[in-house]
Design a protein around this motif. Structure first.
Motif, short mmCIF file in Angstrom:
data_model
loop_
_atom_site.label_atom_id
_atom_site.label_comp_id
_atom_site.label_asym_id
_atom_site.label_seq_id
_atom_site.Cartn_x
_atom_site.Cartn_y
_atom_site.Cartn_z
N ALA A 87 32.88 41.78 39.77
CA ALA A 87 34.00 40.92 39.35
C ALA A 87 34.98 40.67 40.49
N LEU A 127 35.36 41.39 30.23
CA LEU A 127 35.32 41.50 28.77
C LEU A 127 33.90 41.63 28.21
N PRO A 128 32.91 40.88 28.72
CA PRO A 128 31.54 41.05 28.19
C PRO A 128 31.02 42.48 28.33
N HIS A 167 44.27 37.67 34.81
CA HIS A 167 43.65 36.97 33.69
C HIS A 167 42.16 36.71 33.93
N HIS A 168 41.82 36.15 35.07
CA HIS A 168 40.41 35.81 35.32
C HIS A 168 39.56 37.06 35.48
N ARG A 179 40.07 39.89 33.96
CA ARG A 179 39.87 40.38 32.59
C ARG A 179 38.73 39.62 31.90
N GLU A 180 38.72 38.31 32.07
CA GLU A 180 37.67 37.51 31.43
C GLU A 180 36.29 37.87 31.96
N ARG A 181 36.21 38.22 33.23
CA ARG A 181 34.92 38.59 33.81
C ARG A 181 34.43 39.94 33.28
N GLU A 200 37.49 37.54 42.88
CA GLU A 200 38.94 37.57 42.68
C GLU A 200 39.61 38.20 43.90
N THR A 207 32.89 44.59 25.70
CA THR A 207 32.44 44.24 24.35
C THR A 207 31.06 44.81 24.05
#
Length: 253
Positions: free
Chosen positions: A146, A107-108, A100-101, A103-105, A150, A111
């Motif tokens: 990233a 995503l920018p 999860h974390h 992925r959040e890192r 992690e 995008t």
């Protein structure tokens, strides 16, 4: 890479097959691959003649492999071995990190670059840049950055993809299968196309196993044999099935 001649023996060998780039051609998006018309029948025949000593070993999740190979329910290892279905049909899921974390890192980055695709798996995350090859270095650097925050992941660079995967590899998956019937006591033969398959080649060819790795396509590899492309893999397997059906000596790989 050393070339050598080797017969495939249905009675003595355990056959392990990668999926993407080995049995099917790579596609711009993972969901766009095309399954060859005779692949499912061919795998059924291989499974029969080998008395079940056939397994798919892939970076894809089991759910995706089952979708593309329906109605087959073969022994399989998915996500590089993080999940596995035994010959008896039992599902084994190894502990994996939460993505999860991570992925959040990432995503920018995805995008901001529509040509990129983020594929989420159980315990793994793949960043595909096949539609934006000029972003290879950007993707590698982004994933590396990233992963500095992690724990529990290994960075792996493949064909137009950079992946964060758990500390599990395809060699571990082969070793697990080889401890179980009907694979136990057989010589492992592993066919794959990418850097993710090197651990499988190493395991198959290690120690007293006397096994064989077969690399599909170009690129450096420790595999002892090479085939040009998935079409050549399918032809090799068709020839082996035909030889077994006619009770002839298996075709040389």
């Amino acid at each position: 890479m050393t070339e050598q001649t080797r017969h495939y023996d249905f009675a003595a060998d355990a056959l392990f097959l990668d999926f993407d780039g080995t049995l099917v051609e790579l596609a711009p998006q993972p969901e766009d691959i095309v399954v060859p018309p005779d692949l499912i029948t061919l795998l059924q025949q291989l499974h029969h003649y080998s008395d079940g000593a056939l397994a798919i070993v892939s970076g894809r999740p089991l759910e995706q492999l089952d979708f593309f190979l329906a109605p087959l329910r073969l022994p399989m290892a998915g996500v590089h071995g993080a999940e596995r279905r035994t010959a008896e049909g039992n599902i084994i899921e190894l502990p994996v990190p939460d993505v999860h974390h991570l992925r959040e890192r990432l995503l920018p980055l995805v995008t901001a670059n529509p040509g990129l695709q983020l594929e989420i798996k159980r315990g793994a995350l793949a960043l595909h840049y096949r539609n934006a090859p000029h972003l290879e270095q950007h993707c590698t650097e982004g994933m590396s950055e990233a992963l500095q925050h992690e724990a529990g992941f290994t960075l792996l660079r493949g064909k137009m993809v950079v992946e964060a995967k758990p500390h599990i590899n395809k060699g571990d998956a082969l070793a697990a299968f080889l401890k179980e019937a009907p694979f136990r006591g057989r010589r492992p033969v592993f066919i794959g196309d990418d850097v993710t398959d090197e651990a499988g080649f190493a395991l198959a060819q290690s120690g007293d196993r006397s096994g064989l790795g077969i690399k599909v396509g170009a690129g450096a590899s420790q595999a002892l044999q090479r085939l040009a492309d998935p079409a050549a893999v399918l032809q090799l397997l068709r020839d082996a099935v035909q030889a077994a059906a006619s009770q002839q000596v298996p075709l040389t790989g």
